[in-house]
Design a protein around this motif. Structure first.
Motif, PDB file in Angstrom:
ATOM      1  N   VAL A   1       9.720   4.991 -24.925  1.00 42.39           N
ATOM      2  CA  VAL A   1       9.687   4.823 -23.690  1.00 42.39           C
ATOM      3  C   VAL A   1      10.581   3.387 -23.429  1.00 42.39           C
ATOM      4  CG1 VAL A   1       7.812   3.543 -22.169  1.00 42.39           C
ATOM      5  CG2 VAL A   1       7.081   5.448 -23.578  1.00 42.39           C
ATOM      6  N   LEU A   2      11.376   3.514 -22.202  1.00 36.49           N
ATOM      7  CA  LEU A   2      12.124   2.651 -21.751  1.00 36.49           C
ATOM      8  C   LEU A   2      11.908   1.954 -20.634  1.00 36.49           C
ATOM      9  CD1 LEU A   2      15.562   4.728 -22.417  1.00 36.49           C
ATOM     10  CD2 LEU A   2      14.644   3.081 -23.894  1.00 36.49           C
ATOM     11  N   GLN A   3      12.166   0.576 -20.402  1.00 37.33           N
ATOM     12  CA  GLN A   3      12.127   0.018 -19.228  1.00 37.33           C
ATOM     13  C   GLN A   3      13.097   0.527 -18.020  1.00 37.33           C
ATOM     14  OE1 GLN A   3       9.699  -2.346 -18.768  1.00 37.33           O
ATOM     15  NE2 GLN A   3       8.998  -1.703 -20.776  1.00 37.33           N
ATOM     16  N   GLN A   4      12.596   0.226 -16.782  1.00 35.58           N
ATOM     17  CA  GLN A   4      13.351   0.948 -15.706  1.00 35.58           C
ATOM     18  C   GLN A   4      14.975   0.593 -15.741  1.00 35.58           C
ATOM     19  OE1 GLN A   4      11.550   0.392 -12.049  1.00 35.58           O
ATOM     20  NE2 GLN A   4       9.773   1.542 -12.496  1.00 35.58           N
ATOM     21  N   PRO A   5      15.332  -0.468 -15.881  1.00 31.91           N
ATOM     22  CA  PRO A   5      16.982  -0.761 -15.942  1.00 31.91           C
ATOM     23  C   PRO A   5      17.582   0.141 -16.995  1.00 31.91           C
ATOM     24  CG  PRO A   5      16.007  -2.749 -15.696  1.00 31.91           C
ATOM     25  CD  PRO A   5      14.588  -1.751 -16.071  1.00 31.91           C
ATOM     26  N   GLU A   6      17.134   0.226 -18.280  1.00 35.17           N
ATOM     27  CA  GLU A   6      17.576   1.050 -19.394  1.00 35.17           C
ATOM     28  C   GLU A   6      17.264   2.458 -19.131  1.00 35.17           C
ATOM     29  OE1 GLU A   6      16.427  -1.044 -23.637  1.00 35.17           O
ATOM     30  OE2 GLU A   6      14.529  -1.101 -22.220  1.00 35.17           O
ATOM     31  N   LEU A   7      16.452   2.933 -18.247  1.00 37.52           N
ATOM     32  CA  LEU A   7      16.187   4.411 -17.926  1.00 37.52           C
ATOM     33  C   LEU A   7      17.480   4.543 -17.110  1.00 37.52           C
ATOM     34  CD1 LEU A   7      14.647   6.919 -18.393  1.00 37.52           C
ATOM     35  CD2 LEU A   7      12.942   6.056 -16.659  1.00 37.52           C
ATOM     36  N   ALA A   8      17.442   3.821 -16.041  1.00 36.17           N
ATOM     37  CA  ALA A   8      18.482   3.964 -15.051  1.00 36.17           C
ATOM     38  C   ALA A   8      19.857   4.525 -15.647  1.00 36.17           C
ATOM     39  CB  ALA A   8      18.566   3.022 -14.103  1.00 36.17           C
ATOM     40  N   GLU A   9      20.179   3.489 -16.799  1.00 35.16           N
ATOM     41  CA  GLU A   9      21.368   3.894 -17.329  1.00 35.16           C
ATOM     42  C   GLU A   9      21.338   5.140 -18.291  1.00 35.16           C
ATOM     43  OE1 GLU A   9      21.885   0.399 -20.037  1.00 35.16           O
ATOM     44  OE2 GLU A   9      22.354  -1.060 -18.551  1.00 35.16           O
ATOM     45  N   VAL A  10      20.269   5.434 -18.664  1.00 37.87           N
ATOM     46  CA  VAL A  10      20.363   6.547 -19.466  1.00 37.87           C
ATOM     47  C   VAL A  10      20.590   8.136 -18.504  1.00 37.87           C
ATOM     48  CG1 VAL A  10      18.706   8.280 -20.629  1.00 37.87           C
ATOM     49  CG2 VAL A  10      18.765   6.010 -21.267  1.00 37.87           C
ATOM     50  N   TYR A  11      19.627   7.892 -17.303  1.00 40.36           N
ATOM     51  CA  TYR A  11      20.081   8.944 -16.383  1.00 40.36           C
ATOM     52  C   TYR A  11      21.456   8.962 -15.953  1.00 40.36           C
ATOM     53  CZ  TYR A  11      14.915   9.160 -14.682  1.00 40.36           C
ATOM     54  OH  TYR A  11      13.448   9.410 -15.014  1.00 40.36           O
ATOM     55  N   ALA A  12      22.014   7.792 -15.896  1.00 46.54           N
ATOM     56  CA  ALA A  12      23.578   7.864 -15.221  1.00 46.54           C
ATOM     57  C   ALA A  12      24.547   8.389 -16.329  1.00 46.54           C
ATOM     58  CB  ALA A  12      23.954   6.339 -14.922  1.00 46.54           C
ATOM     59  N   ALA A  13      24.186   8.523 -17.421  1.00 44.34           N
ATOM     60  CA  ALA A  13      24.833   8.914 -18.784  1.00 44.34           C
ATOM     61  C   ALA A  13      24.682  10.366 -18.876  1.00 44.34           C
ATOM     62  CB  ALA A  13      24.627   8.017 -20.100  1.00 44.34           C
ATOM     63  N   ALA A  14      23.818  11.012 -18.337  1.00 37.53           N
ATOM     64  CA  ALA A  14      23.679  12.427 -18.385  1.00 37.53           C
ATOM     65  C   ALA A  14      24.331  13.249 -17.551  1.00 37.53           C
ATOM     66  CB  ALA A  14      22.089  12.853 -18.443  1.00 37.53           C
ATOM     67  N   ASP A  15      24.334  14.484 -17.902  1.00 40.59           N
ATOM     68  CA  ASP A  15      24.818  15.578 -16.756  1.00 40.59           C
ATOM     69  C   ASP A  15      23.856  16.233 -16.163  1.00 40.59           C
ATOM     70  OD1 ASP A  15      27.782  15.044 -17.631  1.00 40.59           O
ATOM     71  OD2 ASP A  15      27.003  15.674 -19.503  1.00 40.59           O
ATOM     72  N   VAL A  16      22.986  16.695 -16.519  1.00 40.33           N
ATOM     73  CA  VAL A  16      21.714  17.446 -15.724  1.00 40.33           C
ATOM     74  C   VAL A  16      20.462  16.828 -16.321  1.00 40.33           C
ATOM     75  CG1 VAL A  16      20.663  19.700 -15.611  1.00 40.33           C
ATOM     76  CG2 VAL A  16      23.095  19.456 -15.712  1.00 40.33           C
ATOM     77  N   PHE A  17      19.538  16.673 -15.434  1.00 43.23           N
ATOM     78  CA  PHE A  17      18.149  16.172 -15.551  1.00 43.23           C
ATOM     79  C   PHE A  17      17.202  17.578 -15.539  1.00 43.23           C
ATOM     80  CE2 PHE A  17      13.765  15.082 -14.403  1.00 43.23           C
ATOM     81  CZ  PHE A  17      13.786  14.454 -15.661  1.00 43.23           C
ATOM     82  N   VAL A  18      16.491  17.984 -16.745  1.00 46.33           N
ATOM     83  CA  VAL A  18      15.821  19.134 -16.806  1.00 46.33           C
ATOM     84  C   VAL A  18      14.638  18.959 -16.888  1.00 46.33           C
ATOM     85  CG1 VAL A  18      15.365  21.320 -18.290  1.00 46.33           C
ATOM     86  CG2 VAL A  18      17.669  20.088 -18.573  1.00 46.33           C
ATOM     87  N   PHE A  19      13.668  19.597 -15.379  1.00 48.06           N
ATOM     88  CA  PHE A  19      12.327  19.120 -15.549  1.00 48.06           C
ATOM     89  C   PHE A  19      11.510  20.546 -15.981  1.00 48.06           C
ATOM     90  CE2 PHE A  19       8.704  18.852 -12.558  1.00 48.06           C
ATOM     91  CZ  PHE A  19       8.355  17.789 -12.854  1.00 48.06           C
ATOM     92  N   PRO A  20      11.052  20.854 -16.939  1.00 43.60           N
ATOM     93  CA  PRO A  20      10.613  22.022 -17.489  1.00 43.60           C
ATOM     94  C   PRO A  20       9.003  22.080 -16.937  1.00 43.60           C
ATOM     95  CG  PRO A  20      10.425  20.599 -19.182  1.00 43.60           C
ATOM     96  CD  PRO A  20      11.130  19.894 -17.945  1.00 43.60           C
ATOM     97  N   SER A  21       8.401  21.239 -16.332  1.00 45.43           N
ATOM     98  CA  SER A  21       6.942  21.339 -16.032  1.00 45.43           C
ATOM     99  C   SER A  21       6.774  22.359 -15.222  1.00 45.43           C
ATOM    100  CB  SER A  21       6.250  19.967 -15.791  1.00 45.43           C
ATOM    101  OG  SER A  21       5.345  20.286 -15.260  1.00 45.43           O
ATOM    102  N   ARG A  22       5.650  23.193 -15.103  1.00 47.29           N
ATOM    103  CA  ARG A  22       5.139  24.051 -14.238  1.00 47.29           C
ATOM    104  C   ARG A  22       3.998  23.481 -13.324  1.00 47.29           C
ATOM    105  NH1 ARG A  22       7.256  29.268 -14.253  1.00 47.29           N
ATOM    106  NH2 ARG A  22       8.521  29.921 -16.294  1.00 47.29           N
ATOM    107  N   THR A  23       3.308  22.434 -13.797  1.00 50.85           N
ATOM    108  CA  THR A  23       2.123  21.911 -13.449  1.00 50.85           C
ATOM    109  C   THR A  23       2.154  20.778 -12.624  1.00 50.85           C
ATOM    110  OG1 THR A  23       1.866  21.046 -15.609  1.00 50.85           O
ATOM    111  CG2 THR A  23       1.004  23.162 -15.116  1.00 50.85           C
ATOM    112  N   ASP A  24       3.158  19.982 -12.538  1.00 49.48           N
ATOM    113  CA  ASP A  24       3.410  18.585 -12.030  1.00 49.48           C
ATOM    114  C   ASP A  24       3.017  18.729 -10.360  1.00 49.48           C
ATOM    115  OD1 ASP A  24       4.897  15.703 -13.364  1.00 49.48           O
ATOM    116  OD2 ASP A  24       4.249  17.712 -14.295  1.00 49.48           O
ATOM    117  N   THR A  25       2.095  17.611  -9.809  1.00 50.95           N
ATOM    118  CA  THR A  25       2.200  17.491  -8.351  1.00 50.95           C
ATOM    119  C   THR A  25       3.310  17.317  -7.698  1.00 50.95           C
ATOM    120  OG1 THR A  25       1.305  15.227  -8.743  1.00 50.95           O
ATOM    121  CG2 THR A  25      -0.467  17.645  -8.550  1.00 50.95           C
TER     122      THR A  25
END
Length: 341
Positions: free
Chosen positions: A230-254
């Motif tokens: 688990v990352l704090q939000q500023p660190e998480l933002a850096e991780v998002y920015a370093a990736a190329d695609v965000f994969v969301f495999p859930s079929r049940t999220d609202t």
């Protein structure tokens, strides 16, 4: 206005419900309202069966009644259907206090995935729980329609937002593995369907950020993937920015708050065309939705990061909180005593 929010989900849990409630409290206070959170932090708790990270309050009924009476809120919102939510509901009905509720997660689907209990049984309980509420707040039009199809009344829309100052486009080298980098962020639990992502035959590398009861098993099955806690939000933002695609495999999220966070950082989304992605992405070009998740991942590689950011900028927490306030049902003030003759 004095608002009391009763929730069985609160820190140290890290999930979309907690983040939504914490941010809503911040926005309410910025708007001049007073907010009291009644959470499991005040009570003795036991670990939830099959999900020990979630703590369930025990023997809290008398304390919940006392807290509500002492705070005397102008509006009562019951956010969850757990022990604290049940105790607050019971007190409100006994005293004639109006209240609102919210439907944050596809609880029946999660229960079925973990225990095999039929959907109809759990939806029957949820209809009973939410029936007396003056408004049942749902995060998306699709979830609202689904609840109405299951016989829920008084369902209204309470959407979500993203902190565009924290989650932003920025240079980042937090993930230094082979390109392209495919990223999952969220709880690592059976209902999130993370294995559907890790099983894909994709170029480059895969990362999983988060924690949960399924993490140890996935690490053992998929040792070639990379895992962060688990990352704090500023660190998480850096991780998002370093990736190329965000994969969301859930079929049940609202909803999927992580979808907005990723896009705010310029990260295109790959997802199934199901509730959550359908409502958040809509007909925008900020992501790729396919029944074949691998096809969606490869298609998302061609999406411009600026397109993803522009779509996320349409979602603000202030607008979402204004919706929330509009749906609250204030407690009627006691009538003043008649003046003396």
């Amino acid at each position: 206005m004095k608002v009391m929010i009763v929730t069985d989900a609160w820190s140290p849990q890290v999930n979309g419900v907690v983040r939504t409630l914490r941010t809503t409290r911040r926005e309410l206070e910025a708007m001049g309202h007073a907010v009291d959170i009644l959470s499991p932090q005040e009570f003795r708790t036991l670990p939830c069966p099959t999900y020990p990270d979630i703590r369930l309050s025990i023997l809290a009924g008398a304390a919940v009644r006392r807290r509500i009476r002492d705070y005397a809120p102008d509006a009562l919102h019951i956010a969850t259907e757990g022990p604290l939510g049940l105790a607050a509901r019971r007190h409100a009905l006994r005293t004639g206090m109006p209240f609102t509720t919210a439907y944050h997660t596809r609880f029946p689907e999660y229960v079925r995935a973990r225990t095999g209990i039929p959907l109809a049984w759990t939806y029957r309980f949820l209809r009973w729980f939410h029936a007396p509420a003056r408004a049942v707040m749902a995060p998306t039009p699709t979830v609202k329609a689904d609840l109405e199809a299951f016989g829920f009344d008084n369902v209204v829309l309470w959407t979500r937002g993203v902190d565009l100052d924290v989650f932003r486009m920025q240079p980042s080298h937090r993930l230094d593995t082979a390109r392209p980098i495919f990223l999952y962020v969220g709880r690592v639990a059976v209902e999130k369907n993370v294995e559907a992502f890790l099983e894909l035959d994709l170029p480059g590398s895969k990362w999983v950020v988060g924690d949960g009861p399924a993490l140890a098993g996935l690490r053992a099955r998929f040792p070639d993937a990379h895992y962060l806690g688990v990352l704090q939000q500023p660190e998480l933002a850096e991780v998002y920015a370093a990736a190329d695609v965000f994969v969301f495999p859930s079929r049940t999220d609202t909803f999927g708050l992580v979808l907005l966070e990723a896009m705010a950082c310029g990260l295109p989304v790959a997802a199934y065309p199901v509730t959550g992605p359908l409502d958040v992405l809509g007909d925008s070009a900020a992501g790729a939705m396919r029944d074949d998740l691998r096809e969606a991942c490869l298609a998302a590689l061609d999406i411009d990061r600026g397109t993803a950011r522009a779509h996320a900028e349409q979602f603000s927490w202030r607008a979402a909180t204004e919706q929330f306030v509009a749906h609250l049902h204030p407690v009627a003030a006691p009538e003043a005593a008649p003046a003396a003759a």
